[in-house]
Scaffold this active site. Structure first.
Site, PDB file in Angstrom:
ATOM      1  N   CYS A 129     -11.183   2.891   0.205  1.00  0.00           N
ATOM      2  CA  CYS A 129      -9.766   3.192   0.426  1.00  0.00           C
ATOM      3  C   CYS A 129      -9.388   2.487   1.711  1.00  0.00           C
ATOM      4  O   CYS A 129     -10.102   2.603   2.720  1.00  0.00           O
ATOM      5  CB  CYS A 129      -9.547   4.696   0.558  1.00  0.00           C
ATOM      6  SG  CYS A 129      -7.874   5.137   1.129  1.00  0.00           S
ATOM      7  N   THR A 130      -8.287   1.741   1.660  1.00  0.00           N
ATOM      8  CA  THR A 130      -7.950   0.907   2.819  1.00  0.00           C
ATOM      9  C   THR A 130      -7.534   1.729   4.043  1.00  0.00           C
ATOM     10  O   THR A 130      -7.534   1.215   5.157  1.00  0.00           O
ATOM     11  CB  THR A 130      -6.850  -0.112   2.448  1.00  0.00           C
ATOM     12  OG1 THR A 130      -5.742   0.592   1.854  1.00  0.00           O
ATOM     13  CG2 THR A 130      -7.385  -1.156   1.492  1.00  0.00           C
ATOM     14  N   HIS A 131      -7.188   2.978   3.847  1.00  0.00           N
ATOM     15  CA  HIS A 131      -6.868   3.831   5.004  1.00  0.00           C
ATOM     16  C   HIS A 131      -8.102   4.175   5.843  1.00  0.00           C
ATOM     17  O   HIS A 131      -7.971   4.607   6.982  1.00  0.00           O
ATOM     18  CB  HIS A 131      -6.263   5.166   4.531  1.00  0.00           C
ATOM     19  CG  HIS A 131      -4.797   5.130   4.223  1.00  0.00           C
ATOM     20  ND1 HIS A 131      -4.304   4.584   3.069  1.00  0.00           N
ATOM     21  CD2 HIS A 131      -3.720   5.598   4.905  1.00  0.00           C
ATOM     22  CE1 HIS A 131      -2.982   4.725   3.046  1.00  0.00           C
ATOM     23  NE2 HIS A 131      -2.606   5.335   4.158  1.00  0.00           N
TER      24      HIS A 131
ATOM     25  N   CYS B 299      -4.470  -1.836  -1.695  1.00  0.00           N
ATOM     26  CA  CYS B 299      -4.705  -0.422  -1.972  1.00  0.00           C
ATOM     27  C   CYS B 299      -5.672  -0.325  -3.154  1.00  0.00           C
ATOM     28  O   CYS B 299      -5.378  -0.848  -4.240  1.00  0.00           O
ATOM     29  CB  CYS B 299      -3.361   0.209  -2.333  1.00  0.00           C
ATOM     30  SG  CYS B 299      -3.446   1.918  -2.872  1.00  0.00           S
ATOM     31  N   ASN B 300      -6.809   0.308  -2.949  1.00  0.00           N
ATOM     32  CA  ASN B 300      -7.784   0.454  -4.040  1.00  0.00           C
ATOM     33  C   ASN B 300      -7.247   1.320  -5.168  1.00  0.00           C
ATOM     34  O   ASN B 300      -7.512   1.092  -6.338  1.00  0.00           O
ATOM     35  CB  ASN B 300      -9.062   1.098  -3.508  1.00  0.00           C
ATOM     36  CG  ASN B 300      -9.787   0.226  -2.505  1.00  0.00           C
ATOM     37  OD1 ASN B 300     -10.635  -0.561  -2.862  1.00  0.00           O
ATOM     38  ND2 ASN B 300      -9.424   0.353  -1.241  1.00  0.00           N
ATOM     39  N   THR B 301      -6.503   2.356  -4.786  1.00  0.00           N
ATOM     40  CA  THR B 301      -5.977   3.298  -5.776  1.00  0.00           C
ATOM     41  C   THR B 301      -4.999   2.597  -6.723  1.00  0.00           C
ATOM     42  O   THR B 301      -5.088   2.727  -7.948  1.00  0.00           O
ATOM     43  CB  THR B 301      -5.283   4.473  -5.057  1.00  0.00           C
ATOM     44  OG1 THR B 301      -6.181   5.013  -4.096  1.00  0.00           O
ATOM     45  CG2 THR B 301      -4.869   5.552  -6.032  1.00  0.00           C
TER      46      THR B 301
ATOM     47  N   ASP C  66       0.886  -1.164   0.000  1.00  0.00           N
ATOM     48  CA  ASP C  66       0.000   0.000   0.000  1.00  0.00           C
ATOM     49  C   ASP C  66       0.925   1.214   0.000  1.00  0.00           C
ATOM     50  O   ASP C  66       2.138   1.094   0.205  1.00  0.00           O
ATOM     51  CB  ASP C  66      -0.885  -0.023   1.265  1.00  0.00           C
ATOM     52  CG  ASP C  66      -1.798   1.200   1.366  1.00  0.00           C
ATOM     53  OD1 ASP C  66      -2.475   1.517   0.369  1.00  0.00           O
ATOM     54  OD2 ASP C  66      -1.821   1.858   2.415  1.00  0.00           O
ATOM     55  N   SER C  67       0.325   2.388  -0.206  1.00  0.00           N
ATOM     56  CA  SER C  67       1.130   3.612  -0.134  1.00  0.00           C
ATOM     57  C   SER C  67       1.642   3.847   1.292  1.00  0.00           C
ATOM     58  O   SER C  67       2.635   4.529   1.490  1.00  0.00           O
ATOM     59  CB  SER C  67       0.270   4.803  -0.553  1.00  0.00           C
ATOM     60  OG  SER C  67      -0.865   4.893   0.300  1.00  0.00           O
TER      61      SER C  67
ATOM     62  N   TYR D  20      -0.930   8.100  -2.701  1.00  0.00           N
ATOM     63  CA  TYR D  20      -1.089   7.729  -4.111  1.00  0.00           C
ATOM     64  C   TYR D  20      -2.311   8.439  -4.739  1.00  0.00           C
ATOM     65  O   TYR D  20      -2.334   8.703  -5.935  1.00  0.00           O
ATOM     66  CB  TYR D  20      -1.348   6.219  -4.246  1.00  0.00           C
ATOM     67  CG  TYR D  20      -0.134   5.323  -4.154  1.00  0.00           C
ATOM     68  CD1 TYR D  20       1.150   5.815  -3.928  1.00  0.00           C
ATOM     69  CD2 TYR D  20      -0.280   3.943  -4.312  1.00  0.00           C
ATOM     70  CE1 TYR D  20       2.248   4.948  -3.847  1.00  0.00           C
ATOM     71  CE2 TYR D  20       0.804   3.089  -4.247  1.00  0.00           C
ATOM     72  CZ  TYR D  20       2.064   3.590  -4.006  1.00  0.00           C
ATOM     73  OH  TYR D  20       3.125   2.729  -3.937  1.00  0.00           O
ATOM     74  N   GLY D  21      -3.332   8.674  -3.921  1.00  0.00           N
ATOM     75  CA  GLY D  21      -4.645   9.062  -4.447  1.00  0.00           C
ATOM     76  C   GLY D  21      -4.685  10.373  -5.202  1.00  0.00           C
ATOM     77  O   GLY D  21      -5.634  10.639  -5.943  1.00  0.00           O
TER      78      GLY D  21
ATOM     79  N   GLU E 161      -1.839   8.557   8.204  1.00  0.00           N
ATOM     80  CA  GLU E 161      -0.386   8.342   8.250  1.00  0.00           C
ATOM     81  C   GLU E 161       0.226   8.902   9.533  1.00  0.00           C
ATOM     82  O   GLU E 161       1.276   8.446   9.969  1.00  0.00           O
ATOM     83  CB  GLU E 161       0.286   8.948   7.014  1.00  0.00           C
ATOM     84  CG  GLU E 161      -0.020   8.206   5.719  1.00  0.00           C
ATOM     85  CD  GLU E 161       0.497   6.758   5.718  1.00  0.00           C
ATOM     86  OE1 GLU E 161       1.649   6.521   6.098  1.00  0.00           O
ATOM     87  OE2 GLU E 161      -0.295   5.856   5.343  1.00  0.00           O
TER      88      GLU E 161
HETATM   89  N1  DGL Z   1      -4.841   3.129   0.830  1.00  0.00           N
HETATM   90  C1  DGL Z   1      -5.008   3.530  -0.505  1.00  0.00           C
HETATM   91  C2  DGL Z   1      -6.306   3.080  -1.134  1.00  0.00           C
HETATM   92  O1  DGL Z   1      -6.837   2.072  -0.744  1.00  0.00           O
HETATM   93  C3  DGL Z   1      -4.397   4.799  -1.027  1.00  0.00           C
HETATM   94  C4  DGL Z   1      -4.353   6.016  -0.183  1.00  0.00           C
HETATM   95  C5  DGL Z   1      -3.434   7.059  -0.800  1.00  0.00           C
HETATM   96  O2  DGL Z   1      -2.229   6.841  -0.756  1.00  0.00           O
HETATM   97  O3  DGL Z   1      -3.939   8.068  -1.319  1.00  0.00           O
HETATM   98  O4  DGL Z   1      -6.829   3.690  -2.028  1.00  0.00           O
END
Ligand code: DGL
Length: 257
Positions: free
Chosen positions: A180-182, A70-72, A7-8, A39-40, A148
């Site tokens: 988003c996994t966050h 990570c979905n992104t 993941d990011s 990443y998003g 984060e």
């Molecule tokens: N955790 C990530 C996701 O599931 C990306 C979050 C990010 O880095 O913007 O999309």
């Protein structure tokens, strides 16, 4: 099995947490791309390059499969990565289908990063399953930086969420999909704002089930005991404070529901 995840940053710990529950006796290699988080808000090309580096690294450690936690990165890079690598590359996508199939006549809100809400992958999924036009998409990029920092219920988090959700009438929604996994880390704050009746779902169990099928089909054996190694953009994490931070986040996921 040796399972890589990336993941990011800390978001993929949501998937790791589910994986440990469902497959408790495996060796996990968790790669947080801390040099490039978030990443998003980046371009598809950048995310492809970062994801490529992450999978290349995890493959070099001998992983039997890699989960894009990570979905992104899944929407930007999964197809490209599957063509390039021979080990299974398992992606995650927002649990829109289970949310729609659950029934109910109120609306469904999918929260994700700007890239995920913009990309064709999610729009195609919604077009395929949302026959009654119940699904709305909302980008909440600010949550990634709060996460984060390990900041999940500060006044700043509540202020950000209240402002971002000001046009959402909780009475019209019954399901919130974590795209988003966050975002799982914010379940309590989101429930406080959207009310106790909102149901929250994510795609982590489906992702781990898919991983398990692929590994069974490949005849992979269990390691027989749990181990977890953490990496930040390819550097092994050995310092106690970062390891404790990751452990505390896995515990937070246990309690935040
Ligand atoms: N955790 C990530 C996701 O599931 C990306 C979050 C990010 O880095 O913007 O999309």
């Amino acid at each position: 099995m040796k399972i890589g995840m990336f993941d990011s940053g800390i978001g993929g710990l949501t998937i790791l947490h589910t994986a440990i529950r469902m497959l408790p006796q495996e060796a996990y290699f968790y790669y947080a791309d801390t040099d490039h988080v978030p990443y998003g808000t980046k371009s598809v090309e950048e995310i492809r390059a970062y994801s490529d580096a992450a999978i290349g690294f995890l493959e070099s450690l001998g992983c039997d499969a890699v989960v894009i936690a990570c979905n992104t990165a899944t929407s930007a890079a999964a197809t490209y990565l599957r063509e390039k690598y021979t080990i299974p590359v398992i992606g995650i996508e927002p649990a829109v289908k289970p949310a729609v199939e659950k029934g109910g006549n109120k609306r469904i809100l999918v929260i994700a990063t700007p890239l995920t809400t913009r990309e064709k992958k999610l729009h195609d999924l919604v077009d395929r399953v949302d026959n009654q036009h119940q699904v709305d998409l909302l980008a909440l990029p600010g949550l990634v930086s709060f996460a984060e920092q390990g900041e999940f219920d500060s006044p700043a988090v509540y202020a950000y969420l209240k402002e971002s959700l000001k046009d959402i009438d909780p009475a019209r929604y019954e399901t919130l999909v974590f795209g988003c996994t966050h975002f799982n880390h914010f379940a309590k704050a989101l429930r406080d704002i959207l009310g106790p009746n909102i149901q929250m779902i994510d795609g982590s169990e489906g992702t781990i089930r898919h991983l398990q099928h692929r590994m069974d089909a490949a005849g992979k054996q269990s390691e027989g005991k749990l181990s977890i190694h953490y990496y930040q953009s390819g550097r092994e994490v050995n310092d106690t404070s970062t390891l404790q931070f990751y452990e505390s986040l896995l515990e937070h996921l246990e309690n935040v529901k």
